[in-house]
Scaffold this active site. Structure first.
Site, PDB file in Angstrom:
ATOM      1  N   HIS A 182       0.827  -1.204   0.000  1.00  0.00           N
ATOM      2  CA  HIS A 182       0.000   0.000   0.000  1.00  0.00           C
ATOM      3  C   HIS A 182       0.858   1.249   0.000  1.00  0.00           C
ATOM      4  CE1 HIS A 182      -2.463   3.283   1.580  1.00  0.00           C
ATOM      5  NE2 HIS A 182      -3.468   2.653   0.984  1.00  0.00           N
TER       6      HIS A 182
ATOM      7  N   GLY B 296     -10.326  -5.242  -1.697  1.00  0.00           N
ATOM      8  CA  GLY B 296     -11.074  -3.996  -1.573  1.00  0.00           C
ATOM      9  C   GLY B 296     -10.922  -3.138  -2.821  1.00  0.00           C
TER      10      GLY B 296
ATOM     11  N   HIS C  16      -8.809  -0.834  -3.675  1.00  0.00           N
ATOM     12  CA  HIS C  16      -7.477  -0.746  -4.279  1.00  0.00           C
ATOM     13  C   HIS C  16      -7.228  -1.928  -5.221  1.00  0.00           C
ATOM     14  CE1 HIS C  16      -6.406   2.740  -2.079  1.00  0.00           C
ATOM     15  NE2 HIS C  16      -6.074   2.150  -0.934  1.00  0.00           N
TER      16      HIS C  16
END
Length: 122
Positions: free
Chosen positions: A9, A72, A74
């Site tokens: 991330h 999710g 992303h």
């Protein structure tokens, strides 16, 4: 031979980056493929820059492995959108997106182990 791009991330936390780099180095020991790491946001290197470098170094088949727990937004939208933009630059580049970590019974073992240790982030 395929190349693997591990995408984290990204974080402004030095500790988070150190953990990502440890995981990446350990992963490199387990596979014979070329492995690079990058981040979706918040820190460098980013996905497009890393793929550009991999391509310049001969990669034509890249498997993108998200170092994310869940599927999710992303994983469903953001990363595929970035990969689509990069892919448009290279007609001979194959890019595949692997699934995130998701469910694995090992996760429960990790949670159990961590719940028995001392707290370190507080």
């Amino acid at each position: 031979m395929k190349s693997i791009l591990v995408v984290g991330h990204g974080s402004r936390s030095k500790d988070a980056l150190e953990v990502f780099n440890k995981v990446l180095e350990n992963f490199k020991l387990k596979v014979e493929d070329n492995v690079e790491g990058c981040f979706m946001e918040l820190c460098a290197p980013n996905i497009p820059d890393t793929i550009d470098i991999m391509y310049k170094n001969g990669a034509r088949n890249i498997v993108v492995v998200p170092y994310f727990l869940f599927c999710g937004i992303h994983i469903k939208d953001d990363i595929p959108g970035i990969l689509k933009e990069v892919k448009a630059k290279y007609v001979d580049l194959k890019i595949s997106l692997a699934r995130p970590i998701g469910y694995n019974k090992i996760i429960a073992d990790i949670l159990k182990e961590n719940s028995e240790g001392e707290l370190t982030c507080i």
